[in-house]
Design an enzyme around this catalytic site. Structure first.
Site, short mmCIF file in Angstrom:
data_model
loop_
_atom_site.label_atom_id
_atom_site.label_comp_id
_atom_site.label_asym_id
_atom_site.label_seq_id
_atom_site.Cartn_x
_atom_site.Cartn_y
_atom_site.Cartn_z
N LYS A 45 0.84 -1.21 0.00
CA LYS A 45 0.00 0.00 0.00
C LYS A 45 0.87 1.25 0.00
O LYS A 45 2.08 1.17 0.26
CB LYS A 45 -0.90 -0.02 1.23
CG LYS A 45 -0.15 0.09 2.54
CD LYS A 45 -1.05 -0.13 3.75
CE LYS A 45 -0.24 -0.01 5.04
NZ LYS A 45 -1.01 -0.49 6.21
N TYR A 287 15.01 30.56 6.45
CA TYR A 287 13.94 31.41 6.96
C TYR A 287 13.98 31.53 8.48
O TYR A 287 14.21 30.53 9.17
CB TYR A 287 12.57 30.81 6.59
CG TYR A 287 12.29 30.84 5.11
CD1 TYR A 287 12.10 32.03 4.43
CD2 TYR A 287 12.21 29.65 4.38
CE1 TYR A 287 11.83 32.05 3.06
CE2 TYR A 287 11.94 29.64 3.02
CZ TYR A 287 11.75 30.86 2.36
OH TYR A 287 11.49 30.87 1.02
#
Ligand SMILES: *Cc1c(COP(=O)(O)O)cnc(C)c1O
Length: 424
Positions: A45, A287
């Site tokens: 999956k 940042y």
């Protein structure tokens, strides 16, 4: 072709996730030895936990997997198509998909030879309608909720579901192939964890008895994922469903590491440095200026960011290994992870009080040198476990988060002798 030789295949992204299919096969053999009499379903999956759906499924089948399992029906369709194209006979690749909704195309699923999970009578009614229209029985696995409150019929609802299954089977609309469930704390060695697993097993047994009373005796009973395979032999039944262990990662590294389990992490994430430069002491990086160069430093730039699935939570907390001409260099990730890039500290530069005098201004690495974020650990790099800890999450999330746009490159690396499975 070895994994180390593989370069990014030039699909425009400089980074690449190299997947070692020999490691997948090795891990499967370790898990098979841990659950000897049980069929092995390879859980693929979520794009095979980020490793790539079809290539991993084919490798798992080559490695002796008996079944394949996915969550979403859409993945099952893509997988069946891929296997058909790869020439894998459907009889050699039974495939279970476990999420059904009212909009699921059950007719297409039956035609694609996809086994379906049934937890509720309304799903069974829809599946029967599709089977009747096609004139072909659907293959189903009845799911029992053994204490996770996720999918599965509660014991209270099970008698009604069992008798509906019995009627549908008598009408030739379904073949009840399996009965199954999933456990919530099989990786937890505490007393509570053990009690939880014992309770799952007890409820599963009660569910099987309810089914038997209705005349339903499924051929394949399955309960265990990787942690059940490793730590709960009493829960192996007829089939087990390995996920994380197949990819070489531990279901809980605090209980046992990959190495202790004899597993080899199959995915190595890497990217070439796009810049190497000096910044002066006191210069902030990224940042918010959450990191400031303590001295004159060499800074490397890595072209991967949170847009690629690198969790921003690892800002200032993870490391990469840069493979330079001088050898592998540990470089801490500094400053915040940006959308497409992050910076690493390559060490003190000339003129810095802590700079090695021998280096005489030479950069410690060059643009183009490969930075490995995580992998098998063979080259000194971190495991996904270390990135998970840095991000306060689990290794499952680290690998499944990787953007599908990052090129997956497949190879087979020889299995190191000390990792050979002693049970082989
Ligand atoms: C994901 C999943 C698995 C595999 O779990 P791992 O812990 O990765 O081995 C097995 N069964 C079900 C139902 C799952 O959802």
């Amino acid at each position: 072709m070895t994994v180390t030789d593989i370069q990014s295949e030039g699909r425009g992204y400089p980074s690449c996730a190299a997947v070692d299919l020999a490691a997948i096969k090795h891990n499967l053999s370790v898990l098979r030895a841990a659950a000897p009499g049980a069929l092995q379903l390879a859980t693929v999956k979520a794009n095979a936990y980020g490793h790539g759906l079809v290539p991993v499924a084919v490798a798992a089948l080559e490695g002796g997997a008996d079944w394949l399992g996915v969550a979403q029906l859409a993945e099952a369709f893509a997988l069946r198509r891929g296997l058909d194209e790869a020439g894998v006979p459907r009889a050699d690749a039974p495939l279970l998909a476990w999420i059904s909704t009212s909009s699921s195309d059950f007719a297409a699923a039956i035609e694609a030879d996809i086994d379906l999970s049934v937890s509720w009578t309304w799903v069974l009614a829809d599946i029967c309608a599709a089977a009747r229209a096609l004139g072909r029985p659907a293959r189903v696995h009845v799911k029992i909720d053994t204490g996770m409150s996720r999918a599965g019929s509660t014991l209270a609802d099970l008698p009604a579901l069992a008798s509906a299954l019995r009627m549908a089977a008598d009408d030739g609309l379904v073949d009840v192939v399996g009965a199954w469930s999933h456990m919530s704390r099989a990786d937890d060695p505490s007393e509570e964890g053990q009690a939880s697993t014992a309770s799952h097993v007890r409820i599963f047994e009660e569910g099987l008895a309810i089914l038997a009373e209705a005349g339903i005796t499924p051929r394949i009973r399955h309960l265990s994922a990787t942690s059940g395979i490793l730590w709960h032999p009493e829960a192996h039944y007829d089939m087990v469903r390995a996920g994380i262990g197949l990819y070489g990662l531990s279901p809980d590294p605090s209980v046992a590491s990959s190495r202790e389990l004899g597993l080899i992490p199959a995915l190595e994430l890497r990217a070439p440095l796009t810049s190497v430069k000096v910044v002066e002491a006191g210069t902030p990086a990224s940042y918010g200026g959450t990191w400031v160069a303590p001295t004159r430093r060499w800074i490397g730039l890595v072209p991967l960011g949170y847009g690629d699935g690198i969790l921003r939570a690892v800002s200032n907390r993870a490391r990469v290994v840069v493979h330079s001409d001088a050898g592998p260099l540990n470089a801490p990730l500094v400053g915040r992870v940006c959308m497409d890039q992050f910076m690493v500290d390559l060490g003190p530069a000339q003129g810095s009080p802590d700079a090695p005098s021998a280096r005489s201004g030479e950069p410690p690495a060059c643009p183009g040198d490969i930075a490995t974020l995580f992998g098998s650990g063979a080259g000194g790099e971190a495991l996904a476990d270390e990135w998970a800890e840095a991000a306060s999450t689990i290794n499952y999330e680290i690998v499944t988060h990787l953007g599908t746009h990052i090129p997956r490159v497949y190879g087979e690396r020889p299995v190191p002798t000390q990792e050979r499975n002693p049970h082989e």
